[in-house]
Design a protein around this motif. Structure first.
Motif, mmCIF file in Angstrom:
data_model
loop_
_atom_site.group_PDB
_atom_site.id
_atom_site.type_symbol
_atom_site.label_atom_id
_atom_site.label_comp_id
_atom_site.label_asym_id
_atom_site.label_seq_id
_atom_site.Cartn_x
_atom_site.Cartn_y
_atom_site.Cartn_z
ATOM 1 N N VAL A 152 3.685 -7.576 1.758
ATOM 2 C CA VAL A 152 2.214 -7.548 1.722
ATOM 3 C C VAL A 152 1.739 -7.666 3.163
ATOM 4 C CG1 VAL A 152 0.113 -8.641 0.892
ATOM 5 C CG2 VAL A 152 2.159 -8.656 -0.546
ATOM 6 N N THR A 153 1.183 -6.609 3.689
ATOM 7 C CA THR A 153 0.781 -6.570 5.089
ATOM 8 C C THR A 153 -0.716 -6.838 5.245
ATOM 9 O OG1 THR A 153 0.272 -4.204 5.067
ATOM 10 C CG2 THR A 153 2.567 -4.834 5.508
ATOM 11 N N ARG A 154 -1.144 -7.003 6.487
ATOM 12 C CA ARG A 154 -2.572 -7.188 6.757
ATOM 13 C C ARG A 154 -3.365 -5.946 6.380
ATOM 14 N NH1 ARG A 154 0.047 -9.834 11.009
ATOM 15 N NH2 ARG A 154 -0.433 -12.065 11.141
ATOM 16 N N GLY B 242 0.816 -1.208 0.000
ATOM 17 C CA GLY B 242 0.000 0.000 0.000
ATOM 18 C C GLY B 242 0.850 1.258 0.000
ATOM 19 N N ASP B 243 1.915 1.251 0.796
ATOM 20 C CA ASP B 243 2.840 2.391 0.807
ATOM 21 C C ASP B 243 3.515 2.547 -0.553
ATOM 22 O OD1 ASP B 243 2.248 2.861 3.458
ATOM 23 O OD2 ASP B 243 3.999 1.779 4.227
ATOM 24 N N SER C 32 -3.143 -11.668 4.069
ATOM 25 C CA SER C 32 -1.753 -11.674 4.517
ATOM 26 C C SER C 32 -1.644 -12.236 5.920
ATOM 27 C CB SER C 32 -1.186 -10.250 4.502
ATOM 28 O OG SER C 32 0.061 -10.197 5.171
ATOM 29 N N ASP C 33 -0.618 -13.075 6.140
ATOM 30 C CA ASP C 33 -0.353 -13.569 7.499
ATOM 31 C C ASP C 33 0.855 -12.864 8.093
ATOM 32 O OD1 ASP C 33 1.758 -14.701 6.104
ATOM 33 O OD2 ASP C 33 1.562 -16.688 7.011
ATOM 34 N N LEU D 152 1.947 -14.435 0.041
ATOM 35 C CA LEU D 152 0.533 -14.713 0.242
ATOM 36 C C LEU D 152 0.225 -16.200 0.361
ATOM 37 C CD1 LEU D 152 -0.936 -12.063 -2.212
ATOM 38 C CD2 LEU D 152 -1.295 -12.145 0.267
ATOM 39 N N MET D 153 1.021 -17.046 -0.310
ATOM 40 C CA MET D 153 0.777 -18.485 -0.276
ATOM 41 C C MET D 153 1.571 -19.184 0.815
ATOM 42 S SD MET D 153 0.602 -19.245 -4.401
ATOM 43 C CE MET D 153 -0.173 -20.866 -4.235
ATOM 44 N N ASN D 154 2.351 -18.422 1.567
ATOM 45 C CA ASN D 154 3.185 -19.011 2.608
ATOM 46 C C ASN D 154 2.398 -19.812 3.648
ATOM 47 O OD1 ASN D 154 6.077 -19.047 3.717
ATOM 48 N ND2 ASN D 154 4.907 -18.395 5.503
#
Length: 478
Positions: free
Chosen positions: A333-335, A184-185, A341-342, A221-223
């Motif tokens: 990729v944050t929540r 987002g940033d 996101s985890d 994201l798939m982690n």
């Protein structure tokens, strides 16, 4: 000048079907008239645009080796970056490859010399060494690089770590702070940089631009799937591994644990990727010729783009710019970016894959011995250390210090290997092609793109089953 801290692992599958045999001039190996054993090394030029030499530092490395081994002569064949993969793949399939070849090629196990027996023996160019493999940092080369049969097939002479390089002056003018922490940033920064008159992220037709970005996003994201699908150890037996192995990944695709059309994280990653390209990338990127330095290198080096993907090999191209530069990891990729996101941090991995070479199975006798010796010399502190430092690369062995210009790129989360490597969800058929182009340009819908991704993931899984001879596994025919 400040520098802010900044894997794609390619699953090799069945060899490319060759319709013709491409023969390279200067690739002959054997015995010279003076009785020397002659070996040829063939690969792309990663450091400059010279079509005949990898540069002075490489010539000095070869000269030092030939001085240490006066009965061996090393010849170098420089391949164009754009065609090296196809050339070497065809030669390996035809049995015409030289003694040493760059490891980015398609091949089958019987076409390559397994290197574990040599890695278990001392490196003769390092006093006191009892096992060649022990020279390498295990976080950079070892279990994570083993194929589905648990074998090591190539030797890294250095490491590669891409990251985002940026124009500090442009950031200051646009009021953007670095490092950029979240996706987002990043999108906010792109808006500010555009307003200040810059292309936020240089991009060109090189498939690495979308590949590095998409793999970074999807691996985060798939982690959460990693723990569920991690069911094979590095040697292929049941168990777990520090990173998800090709066998575990293949099983997950074949059993439907991973379905690119139904796994929500894939669609989310695809949409984030498109947002980044729409908001940040060079508008006409698909029509811009690939650069030999940074992705979108011409625009970035001219000071017209504020950021560019690049590797540690590209740093020398910044010597003549008239603006301050720095580097950083790709944002996480944050929540706050998505509830999927985890919190897994962005990682790429400073791991083997930079300048890495393997020995074709057709290399034998004195030539095989000489090829092994060259790889040992090039990964010794006194032999390969000066070359690594002169090229500004990240060392693959312990005991060699990286140059200050790359040291910051090789620390922190970004330099750690990914537990889930989304780059393995592919097929040899589409190696070195931009599998995202249609979607990013708007000629494919998201659903069409996901169907396409699922198709190549399944194709790649079948390729891996054939490649590693996993056909007897219960899941191999599901």
């Amino acid at each position: 000048m400040s520098r802010t801290t900044t894997r794609r692992r390619h699953l090799r599958a069945a060899a490319v079907a060759a319709t013709s045999v491409l023969l390279l001039s200067g690739c002959a190996s054997g015995t010279a008239a003076d009785g020397k054993t002659v070996i040829t090394l063939a690969g792309p030029n990663q450091w400059n645009s010279n079509t005949t030499s990898f540069g002075p530092a490489w010539e000095e490395l070869v000269a030092a080796f030939e001085k240490a081994e006066p009965d061996i002569e090393v010849q170098t064949t420089v391949l164009p970056i754009g065609s090296a993969y196809d050339t070497l793949s065809t030669q390996l399939a035809a049995g015409t490859a030289p003694a040493l070849v760059f490891n980015q090629a398609s091949y089958t196990p019987e076409q390559i010399v397994p290197l574990d027996p040599y890695l278990a023996e001392p490196n003769p160019y390092v006093e006191g060494n009892e096992r060649w493999l022990d020279l390498f940092n295990p976080d950079s080369y070892g279990d994570a690089q083993r194929n589905g049969n648990g074998e090591l097939e190539f030797i890294p002479l250095n490491l590669v770590l891409p990251g985002l390089f940026f124009n500090e002056d442009a950031f200051a003018e646009a009021g953007v702070s670095a490092p950029i922490e979240s996706v987002g940033d990043l999108l906010d920064a792109c808006a500010a940089l555009s307003e200040a008159g810059y292309t936020p992220l240089a991009m060109d037709s090189n498939q690495l631009g979308s590949s590095w970005t998409s793999t970074t996003l999807l691996s985060m994201l798939m982690n959460p799937l990693a723990e569920e699908i991690n069911v094979y150890a590095v040697d292929g037996t049941e168990g777990t591994a520090p990173v998800v192995t090709p066998k575990s990944m293949t099983r997950a695709i074949m059993t439907g644990q991973i379905d690119m059309t139904e796994t929500p994280a894939v669609a989310e990653g695809a949409e984030l990727l498109k947002s980044i390209f729409d908001e940040c990338a060079t508008p006409n990127w698909s029509g811009v010729a690939a650069s030999s330095s940074f992705i979108g290198g011409e625009e970035f080096l001219a000071g017209d783009a504020a950021m560019a993907w690049g590797t540690t090999f590209a740093i020398g191209n910044l010597d003549d710019v008239d603006w301050a530069w720095s580097s950083m990891p790709f944002p996480t990729v944050t929540r706050g970016d998505t509830p999927l996101s985890d919190g897994t941090p962005a990682r790429f991995g400073a791991v083997a894959g930079g300048t890495s070479y393997m020995i074709p199975a057709t290399t034998s006798g004195d030539e095989l011995e000489a090829a092994v010796k060259f790889l040992q010399f090039a990964t010794s502190i006194d032999g390969g250390g000066p070359w690594v430092q002169a090229t500004g690369a990240i060392p693959s062995i312990q005991g060699v210090e990286a140059e200050p210009t790359v040291l910051d790129l090789a620390v922190g989360e970004w330099a750690q290997p990914r537990v889930f490597e989304a780059g393995m969800l592919g097929s040899a058929e589409y190696a070195n092609t931009n599998i995202w182009e249609g979607y990013l340009l708007g000629t494919k819908t998201l659903d069409e793109q996901l169907e396409f991704l699922q198709g190549i993931a399944v194709t790649g899984a079948h390729e891996a089953i054939t490649y590693f001879d996993w056909s007897e596994e219960s899941w191999a025919t599901e």
